[in-house]
Design a protein around this motif. Sequence first.
Motif, PDB file in Angstrom:
ATOM      1  N   TRP A 156      25.111  37.614  -9.724  1.00  0.00           N
ATOM      2  CA  TRP A 156      25.836  38.607  -8.829  1.00  0.00           C
ATOM      3  C   TRP A 156      27.279  38.594  -8.963  1.00  0.00           C
ATOM      4  O   TRP A 156      27.801  39.783  -8.889  1.00  0.00           O
ATOM      5  CB  TRP A 156      25.126  39.078  -7.462  1.00  0.00           C
ATOM      6  CG  TRP A 156      23.649  39.236  -7.719  1.00  0.00           C
ATOM      7  CD1 TRP A 156      22.434  38.597  -7.559  1.00  0.00           C
ATOM      8  CD2 TRP A 156      23.229  40.756  -8.153  1.00  0.00           C
ATOM      9  NE1 TRP A 156      21.363  39.232  -7.851  1.00  0.00           N
ATOM     10  CE2 TRP A 156      21.699  40.505  -8.148  1.00  0.00           C
ATOM     11  CE3 TRP A 156      23.730  41.787  -8.416  1.00  0.00           C
ATOM     12  CZ2 TRP A 156      20.969  41.741  -8.432  1.00  0.00           C
ATOM     13  CZ3 TRP A 156      23.158  43.000  -8.551  1.00  0.00           C
ATOM     14  CH2 TRP A 156      21.436  42.697  -8.823  1.00  0.00           C
ATOM     15  N   ASP A 193      20.775  33.202  -7.799  1.00  0.00           N
ATOM     16  CA  ASP A 193      21.288  34.322  -8.517  1.00  0.00           C
ATOM     17  C   ASP A 193      22.918  34.621  -7.944  1.00  0.00           C
ATOM     18  O   ASP A 193      23.329  35.604  -8.546  1.00  0.00           O
ATOM     19  CB  ASP A 193      20.463  35.652  -8.308  1.00  0.00           C
ATOM     20  CG  ASP A 193      19.148  35.531  -8.945  1.00  0.00           C
ATOM     21  OD1 ASP A 193      19.063  34.851  -9.864  1.00  0.00           O
ATOM     22  OD2 ASP A 193      18.147  35.999  -8.318  1.00  0.00           O
ATOM     23  N   GLN A 194      23.182  33.989  -6.985  1.00  0.00           N
ATOM     24  CA  GLN A 194      24.549  34.366  -6.384  1.00  0.00           C
ATOM     25  C   GLN A 194      25.682  34.415  -7.286  1.00  0.00           C
ATOM     26  O   GLN A 194      26.443  35.179  -7.392  1.00  0.00           O
ATOM     27  CB  GLN A 194      24.933  33.173  -5.189  1.00  0.00           C
ATOM     28  CG  GLN A 194      23.934  33.570  -3.900  1.00  0.00           C
ATOM     29  CD  GLN A 194      24.368  32.614  -2.712  1.00  0.00           C
ATOM     30  OE1 GLN A 194      25.031  31.798  -3.199  1.00  0.00           O
ATOM     31  NE2 GLN A 194      23.652  32.807  -1.931  1.00  0.00           N
ATOM     32  N   ALA A 210      15.813  40.292  -5.966  1.00  0.00           N
ATOM     33  CA  ALA A 210      17.223  39.339  -5.810  1.00  0.00           C
ATOM     34  C   ALA A 210      17.612  38.912  -4.516  1.00  0.00           C
ATOM     35  O   ALA A 210      18.400  37.892  -4.606  1.00  0.00           O
ATOM     36  CB  ALA A 210      18.151  40.315  -6.701  1.00  0.00           C
ATOM     37  N   LEU A 211      17.229  39.450  -3.830  1.00  0.00           N
ATOM     38  CA  LEU A 211      17.246  39.014  -2.372  1.00  0.00           C
ATOM     39  C   LEU A 211      16.369  38.173  -1.643  1.00  0.00           C
ATOM     40  O   LEU A 211      15.245  38.278  -1.873  1.00  0.00           O
ATOM     41  CB  LEU A 211      17.639  40.306  -1.405  1.00  0.00           C
ATOM     42  CG  LEU A 211      18.744  41.026  -1.864  1.00  0.00           C
ATOM     43  CD1 LEU A 211      18.756  42.492  -0.930  1.00  0.00           C
ATOM     44  CD2 LEU A 211      20.311  40.554  -1.932  1.00  0.00           C
ATOM     45  N   ALA A 247      21.804  37.294  -1.810  1.00  0.00           N
ATOM     46  CA  ALA A 247      21.538  36.981  -2.990  1.00  0.00           C
ATOM     47  C   ALA A 247      20.863  35.582  -2.957  1.00  0.00           C
ATOM     48  O   ALA A 247      21.358  34.664  -2.284  1.00  0.00           O
ATOM     49  CB  ALA A 247      22.607  37.098  -3.831  1.00  0.00           C
TER      50      ALA A 247
END
Length: 147
Positions: free
Chosen positions: A120, A116-117, A97-98, A112
């Motif tokens: 999250w 995906d930011q 995810a990072l 992120a």
Amino acid sequence: MSFTASMEFPGGVSANMFVSFGSANEQTFTASFEKGVLRVDDFTLPFEGDTVSYSISAHTITPNGTKLAVKQVTAVKEVEEDSTYQETQLWRDLEDALEKNDDLEKDQRRRAKTADQQKWADMSLKTQTVLDALVVSADQNGAFVPL
């Protein structure tokens, strides 16, 4: 220190949670449905060994004269799995995810992924909203707090 919470969701679904630093280790997940009960005894950190198990039980209650006869039928399922799977998969998922950027300052090199930011941020907000509601409920002697 101990904490107990009951949560109600649309459609008659409910969840209960108990966390304590003052009692023996327990990491049980139980889900009750109309036709049975699912139980996982090593839900958070699997027990040592390569087998993870869960049970599914169906209870039937029938009148027996002046008594009620309760019958339980349980099927225990075992799943062969690396005993460290949950912990290692957690870190693999986090790494996926990072994104890494060595051009940024040391404490900001991982963040992120752009795609995906928002996801999250939404999950963090939802988690915090539930925790805040639990605190409000506790302050009001366990009153129901709608979300």
